[in-house]
Structure formats: structure tokens, C-alpha cells
Write a protein that holds these residues in place. Structure first.
Motif, mmCIF file in Angstrom:
data_model
loop_
_atom_site.group_PDB
_atom_site.id
_atom_site.type_symbol
_atom_site.label_atom_id
_atom_site.label_comp_id
_atom_site.label_asym_id
_atom_site.label_seq_id
_atom_site.Cartn_x
_atom_site.Cartn_y
_atom_site.Cartn_z
ATOM 1 N N ASP A 101 6.328 -6.581 9.962
ATOM 2 C CA ASP A 101 6.069 -6.211 8.576
ATOM 3 C C ASP A 101 5.826 -4.702 8.455
ATOM 4 N N HIS A 102 5.771 -4.229 7.209
ATOM 5 C CA HIS A 102 5.774 -2.786 6.963
ATOM 6 C C HIS A 102 4.454 -2.093 7.298
ATOM 7 N N SER A 103 3.386 -2.854 7.582
ATOM 8 C CA SER A 103 2.134 -2.189 7.992
ATOM 9 C C SER A 103 2.343 -1.410 9.288
ATOM 10 N N LEU A 126 11.637 9.234 4.207
ATOM 11 C CA LEU A 126 12.311 8.525 3.116
ATOM 12 C C LEU A 126 11.863 7.074 3.175
ATOM 13 N N TRP A 127 11.231 6.610 2.110
ATOM 14 C CA TRP A 127 10.664 5.255 2.058
ATOM 15 C C TRP A 127 11.575 4.386 1.203
ATOM 16 N N LEU A 128 12.448 3.628 1.853
ATOM 17 C CA LEU A 128 13.411 2.792 1.132
ATOM 18 C C LEU A 128 12.801 1.408 0.951
ATOM 19 N N ASP A 129 12.504 1.046 -0.285
ATOM 20 C CA ASP A 129 11.663 -0.136 -0.500
ATOM 21 C C ASP A 129 11.719 -0.567 -1.964
ATOM 22 N N ALA A 130 11.526 -1.860 -2.209
ATOM 23 C CA ALA A 130 11.299 -2.309 -3.586
ATOM 24 C C ALA A 130 9.889 -1.954 -4.041
ATOM 25 N N SER A 132 6.116 0.364 -3.470
ATOM 26 C CA SER A 132 5.705 1.702 -3.049
ATOM 27 C C SER A 132 4.683 1.657 -1.906
ATOM 28 N N ASP A 133 4.054 0.508 -1.682
ATOM 29 C CA ASP A 133 3.115 0.337 -0.557
ATOM 30 C C ASP A 133 2.012 1.402 -0.542
ATOM 31 N N VAL A 134 1.527 1.722 -1.748
ATOM 32 C CA VAL A 134 0.471 2.737 -1.893
ATOM 33 C C VAL A 134 -0.862 2.095 -2.312
ATOM 34 N N LEU A 145 -1.939 -5.780 4.245
ATOM 35 C CA LEU A 145 -1.820 -4.381 4.691
ATOM 36 C C LEU A 145 -0.396 -3.855 4.642
ATOM 37 N N HIS A 146 0.601 -4.716 4.554
ATOM 38 C CA HIS A 146 1.969 -4.179 4.402
ATOM 39 C C HIS A 146 2.179 -3.546 3.023
ATOM 40 N N GLY A 147 1.217 -3.734 2.125
ATOM 41 C CA GLY A 147 1.258 -3.044 0.829
ATOM 42 C C GLY A 147 0.445 -1.758 0.826
ATOM 43 N N PHE A 231 12.785 1.878 6.470
ATOM 44 C CA PHE A 231 13.693 1.009 5.720
ATOM 45 C C PHE A 231 13.128 -0.411 5.647
ATOM 46 N N ASP A 232 12.601 -0.741 4.482
ATOM 47 C CA ASP A 232 12.121 -2.101 4.190
ATOM 48 C C ASP A 232 13.316 -2.827 3.576
ATOM 49 N N LEU A 233 13.748 -3.925 4.222
ATOM 50 C CA LEU A 233 14.974 -4.588 3.763
ATOM 51 C C LEU A 233 14.862 -5.159 2.351
HETATM 52 MN MN LIG Z 1 7.428 -1.990 2.256
#
Ligand SMILES: [Mn+2]
Ligand SMILES: NC(=[NH2+])NCCC[C@H](N)C(=O)O
Ligand SMILES: [Mn+2]
Length: 309
Positions: A101-103, A126-130, A132-134, A145-147, A231-233
Motif C-alpha cells: 500500500d501507499h504508506s 510526481l504523485w500519480l494518484d486518485a 492526495s494522501d495528505v 496510513l496509506h492516506g 505511482f498509485d495504480l
Molecule cells: Mn495513494
């Protein structure tokens, strides 16, 4: 010499979903291997070293505590990622983190930021994602935590996940550009405005197109820039990439994403990469991992162009 070492890719598998509440992303590294990631990159004359999978704690499957789920497990996994990515960079390789996961981007990008500082390079992410994970533990609606990885990297988040690069913030807000965003939580929006983050959301891509968007993002890079792609798919439209845990409709098409990847490849500056959030349990015949391999290939310069231009 530099050319030779720069074209060695170190694959690092981090098979865990502890940062998410949908299970299954832990199978991502093997899905990428089954989809042929090693052979595909080798066919493009890259040296590829598959370092296998890192080890870490199992998913305890707990509810969030103090606003975060599985903090200790996420810390332990990220420590392993940080060490493995640091090791690969130390050997002059391009680390390719296969999540998970993105964490896990916390460990990966912290290691890269530390390396860039030591090498006198400037880092652009470059954060490629649906998404923003902020989020932070104070505002996250889910506790996952992946968010939250971007906040942790900017120096805001659970103390045990902040400061890994040797400075409180691994990144400054101007070091990161978000592409493909279309799902941002209410308080996360406020955080984005407050921090002044560059978010190229789907509305922007709809209005200006991927070409204009990427031209704008890539315009001020120079030879000393280390470009990292996270790159988050789930960035892709779920019609293309169904195998992700947090689907959001209305993402870039296959062609738009190819153009994005090819324009990144054209810079010749990509020095590291995360490929995360593939969830084989939700996929259709490994399509999402296969797609990921195609895009990774494009990031490394496998152009679909008939003629050089
Ligand atoms: Mn993500
Ligand atoms: N890397 C991801 N897929 N992140 C999804 C995050 C979803 C949501 N914003 C949350 O914080 O829970
Ligand atoms: Mn996402």
C-alpha cells in the motif's frame, strides 16, 4: 560508467497492506512478477536485480487507535523499505519499490530525500494518484496510513513516521506535484490549500489536457534534478485498472496515462519509482499488474512512437 550504473534497476517487494483497510495489496509484488516486470525491463536493455520481498509483521487487522490503524506495523515495514531503498541508491541503482500500500512511500521517499541531499541533487516527486494522501491522524476519516504518506513526508503526521530523511520534512510543498487527483477529504482540502500544494486534479487535466499539464509540471527541471515517481495504480480510471482497493471513477484513460509516462521518460531524469496499491484480490485476470508493467516500461523509455521525434 555513470550510464552503466544508472541503468540498473533494483526491484524491492514490500508485500503488505497494513496501511489500508481493504485487504489484498500485499499480493502486489508477486502480481507484478507474474505480469513479467523483470523480463519486460530486461527486454529494454536494463539490468534488473530482483531483490525479492522484504519481511515484516502480518496485518493484525485492528481498528484505528488515536486516529491511526496499525501504526507500529507501518513503522516496521517502512523501516525495511527505507533500508532497502537506501542500499539500492548507495549502489547507484534505480530503486523500484513494488508495494504494497501507499504508506510505504514514507520509507521510500525519505531514503531518496536523504540520498539527494548527500549528492547535492534537488528532488522532485510526481504523485500519480486518485487521492492526495495528505491526511494526518488528526483529520483522517479512516485512520488508514496509506492516506497520510504525503503529510508524513512534509513533516506532519505521527511522530514515529516523521523525520526519517534526517530533517523534519523530507519534502517541501514545492517539491511535489499531484497528478490525476479526484478524491480529497474535506479537511484534506484545507490542508492542501494551507500548504500551497500543486494539485493537477482531473478537472485540470479535463480542461488543459495531459500534454499541457505535464509540460507545465516538467518545465523547470534541470540536469541536477532527481525525479521520483510515486505511482498509485488507482490513479487510472478503474475501467482500465479494476484491481485497487480504493477505486474512484473518472481517472485518466490508458492513452492519457501513456502520454504522461512517456513525457516523464523524455526528461531522462527519473531516478526512482514506487508502484503501489495493486490489489490482485480485486483484479480481473491480473490486468492491473499487467497495465502497471506496461506503464513502468514507458517510464523507462519504451516508446510507442514509430519514428523518433
Ligand atoms: Mn495513494
Ligand atoms: N493510497 C491510497 N489509496 N489512499 C486512499 C486514501 C483514501 C482516503 N482519503 C483516506 O484517507 O482514507
Ligand atoms: Mn490512491
Amino acid at each position: 560508467m555513470a550510464l552503466v550504473t544508472a541503468s540498473t534497476v533494483s526491484l524491492i517487494g514490500a508485500p503488505t497492506d497494513v496501511g489500508a483497510s481493504v485487504r489484498g495489496a500485499g499480493m502486489g509484488p508477486d502480481a507484478l512478477r507474474v505480469a513479467g516486470i523483470v523480463e519486460t525491463l530486461r527486454a529494454h536493455k536494463l539490468d534488473v536485480i530482483d531483490r525479492g520481498n522484504l519481511a515484516g509483521p502480518p496485518n493484525p487487522w485492528h481498528e484505528p487507535a488515536n486516529g491511526v490503524r496499525h501504526l507500529d506495523e507501518v513503522v516496521t515495514w517502512n523501516r525495511a523499505v527505507f533500508d532497502a531503498v537506501s542500499g539500492a541508491l548507495g549502489e547507484g541503482h534505480i530503486p523500484l519499490l513494488m508495494g504494497g500500500d501507499h504508506s510505504l512511500a514514507i520509507g521510500s521517499i525519505s531514503a531518496i530525500a536523504k540520498h539527494c541531499r548527500a549528492m547535492g541533487k534537488s528532488l522532485r516527486v510526481l504523485w500519480l494518484d486518485a487521492h492526495s494522501d495528505v491526511n494526518t491522524e488528526a483529520i483522517s476519516p479512516s485512520g488508514n496510513l496509506h492516506g497520510m504518506p504525503v503529510s508524513c513526508l512534509l513533516g506532519h503526521g505521527p511522530a514515529s513516521l516523521v523525520g526519517w530523511s534526517g530533517q523534519r520534512a523530507a519534502l517541501s510543498p514545492e517539491d511535489i506535484d499531484f497528478i490525476g487527483i479526484r478524491s480529497v477529504d474535506a479537511e484534506e482540502k484545507q490542508a492542501i490549500r494551507l500548504l500551497g500544494l500543486s494539485v493537477y486534479d482531473m478537472r485540470h487535466i479535463d480542461e488543459y489536457g495531459m500534454r499541457h499539464t505535464m509540460t507545465e509540471i516538467l518545465q523547470d527541471l534541470d540536469a541536477d534534478t532527481h525525479l521520483h515517481v510515486s505511482f498509485d495504480l488507482d490513479c487510472l480510471d478503474p475501467l482500465e485498472a479494476p484491481g485497487v482497493g480504493t477505486r474512484v471513477r473518472g481517472g485518466p484513460t490508458y492513452r492519457e496515462m501513456q502520454l504522461c509516462m512517456e513525457m516523464i521518460a523524455d526528461t531522462g531524469l527519473m531516478g526512482s519509482l514506487d508502484v503501489v496499491e495493486i490489489n490482485p484480490a480485486l483484479d480481473v485476470r491480473n490486468r492491473t499488474a499487467e497495465l502497471a508493467v506496461e506503464f513502468v516500461q514507458s517510464l523507462f523509455g519504451a516508446s510507442t512512437l514509430v519514428r523518433e521525434r
